[in-house]
Design an enzyme around this catalytic site. Structure first.
Site, PDB file in Angstrom:
ATOM      1  N   GLU A   1      79.088  58.622  48.930  1.00 20.16           N
ATOM      2  CA  GLU A   1      80.189  58.216  49.822  1.00 20.16           C
ATOM      3  C   GLU A   1      79.656  57.787  51.195  1.00 20.16           C
ATOM      4  O   GLU A   1      80.148  56.836  51.787  1.00 20.16           O
ATOM      5  CB  GLU A   1      81.195  59.363  49.948  1.00 20.16           C
ATOM      6  CG  GLU A   1      81.969  59.577  48.650  1.00 20.16           C
ATOM      7  CD  GLU A   1      82.779  60.867  48.616  1.00 20.16           C
ATOM      8  OE1 GLU A   1      82.243  61.915  49.016  1.00 20.16           O
ATOM      9  OE2 GLU A   1      83.947  60.819  48.188  1.00 20.16           O
TER      10      GLU A   1
ATOM     11  N   GLY B   1      79.115  63.289  48.257  1.00 24.01           N
ATOM     12  CA  GLY B   1      79.203  62.845  49.657  1.00 24.01           C
ATOM     13  C   GLY B   1      78.049  61.928  50.049  1.00 24.01           C
ATOM     14  O   GLY B   1      78.185  61.104  50.950  1.00 24.01           O
TER      15      GLY B   1
ATOM     16  N   GLU C   1      81.326  65.391  41.418  1.00 22.18           N
ATOM     17  CA  GLU C   1      82.158  66.509  41.884  1.00 22.18           C
ATOM     18  C   GLU C   1      82.953  67.152  40.749  1.00 22.18           C
ATOM     19  O   GLU C   1      83.244  68.349  40.766  1.00 22.18           O
ATOM     20  CB  GLU C   1      83.136  66.037  42.971  1.00 22.18           C
ATOM     21  CG  GLU C   1      82.495  65.652  44.294  1.00 22.18           C
ATOM     22  CD  GLU C   1      82.080  64.190  44.379  1.00 22.18           C
ATOM     23  OE1 GLU C   1      81.941  63.534  43.320  1.00 22.18           O
ATOM     24  OE2 GLU C   1      81.893  63.707  45.505  1.00 22.18           O
TER      25      GLU C   1
ATOM     26  N   ALA D   1      77.770  66.868  49.637  1.00 18.09           N
ATOM     27  CA  ALA D   1      78.120  67.921  50.590  1.00 18.09           C
ATOM     28  C   ALA D   1      77.408  69.196  50.144  1.00 18.09           C
ATOM     29  O   ALA D   1      77.019  69.330  48.978  1.00 18.09           O
ATOM     30  CB  ALA D   1      79.626  68.127  50.600  1.00 18.09           C
TER      31      ALA D   1
END
Ligand code: DAK
Length: 259
Positions: free
Chosen positions: A113, A110, A133, A67
């Protein structure tokens, strides 16, 4: 359809669409606008009868580095709740057409993911998977703690999530996270070839078979995702989240407070 952050080729091969994340300078960091375009494009392709399989890729250096930290850095828990990015990830989860991730370089946070949200992963030998993260004061928020653990087992998932360590394509293959590794110049071609095989199968049987395979773990997954989401939001109320993301943006080591 014009997109700013992705490229879409609806018929890259017979029955196969290709979607490319296209924010190369930012290593395809998944800003909200990119995620919005991606969700919309996937839904449109999913609704087209002659689209039987979708390949999702980035570039040789990065599938996606996560992200967009710069976009998230100043946000608090309430902002995150209001923005409700999860709804886009939920919509991608509902795509019925099989999705194949063609991954080279970084697939982090992300990005990892998103690759795991696909049904299969073809990787180049330079691919690196990770959930870093923790190093910026938060934790995976889009399925990382759940899908990674199911894919690679508790021990390896715990190490990746708690230390942020990246794993190589070879380690990912050995752990069962990905389907195959090919040289960097061939990974997209190989993913398109695999997609072509899927696209040649009967479409309804393909969709129902995908749904059934996902069902093998989805009921437990949904509980896990709710738990992960709650914890992820909570972390946006901490000083360490502010510090971790600010340190990334300012290119300095973070000073953790435990608060
Ligand atoms: N966000 C924003 N910018 C990023 C970025 C990211 N994730 N990753 C890289 N960049 C930018 C860098 O800041 C740099 O920009 P400039 O300095 O040139 O302006 C440029 O891309 C090139 O990166 P580097 O210069 O750092 O390149 P290196 O080769 O030295 O290092 C790296 C590559 C991938 C190791 C490094 O960039 C890095 O550590 N990046 C951050 C990786 C990371 O921490 N990823 C996890 C982010 S958190 C959710 C959904 C998803 C998520 C959460 C919630 N919901 C549904 C609510 C996901 C969260 C995350 O992914």
């Amino acid at each position: 359809m014009d997109y700013q952050y992705i490229d879409v080729q609806p018929q890259a091969a017979a029955g196969v669409a290709l979607v490319r994340l296209n924010r190369p300078k930012e290593l395809n960091a998944l800003c909200l606008a990119l995620m919005e375009e991606l969700t919309r494009a996937l839904e449109q392709l999913d609704a087209e009868a002659d689209c039987r399989c979708i390949v999702l890729t980035g570039n040789d250096r990065a599938f996606a580095a996560g992200a967009d930290i710069k976009e998230m850095a100043g946000r608090g828990a309430i902002d995150m709740l209001r923005i409700d990015q999860f709804s886009m990830w939920e919509r991608i989860k509902k795509i019925k057409t099989p999705l194949i991730a063609a991954v080279s370089g970084f697939a982090l946070g992300g990005g990892c993911e998103l690759a795991m949200l696909c049904d299969m992963i073809v990787a180049s030998e330079t691919a690196r998977f990770g959930q870093p993260e923790i190093k910026i004061g938060v934790m995976p928020g889009a399925g990382g703690t759940q899908r990674l653990t199911r894919a690679v087992g508790k021990a390896r998932a715990m190490e990746m999530v708690l230390t942020g360590r990246f794993i190589s394509a070879e380690e990912a293959l050995a752990a069962g996270l990905i389907n195959r590794i090919v040289p960097v110049e061939l990974y997209l071609q190989e993913a398109l070839k695999l997609a072509g095989e899927v696209a040649a199968m009967p479409p309804l049987a393909t969709q129902l078979a995908k749904e059934a395979v996902l069902h093998a773990f989805n009921s437990f997954l949904d509980h896990g995702l709710v738990h992960e989401r709650k914890n992820f939001y909570t972390l946006f109320a901490t000083e360490d989240q502010k510090e971790g993301m600010a340190a990334f943006v300012e290119k300095r080591p973070p000073q953790w407070k435990g608060a």
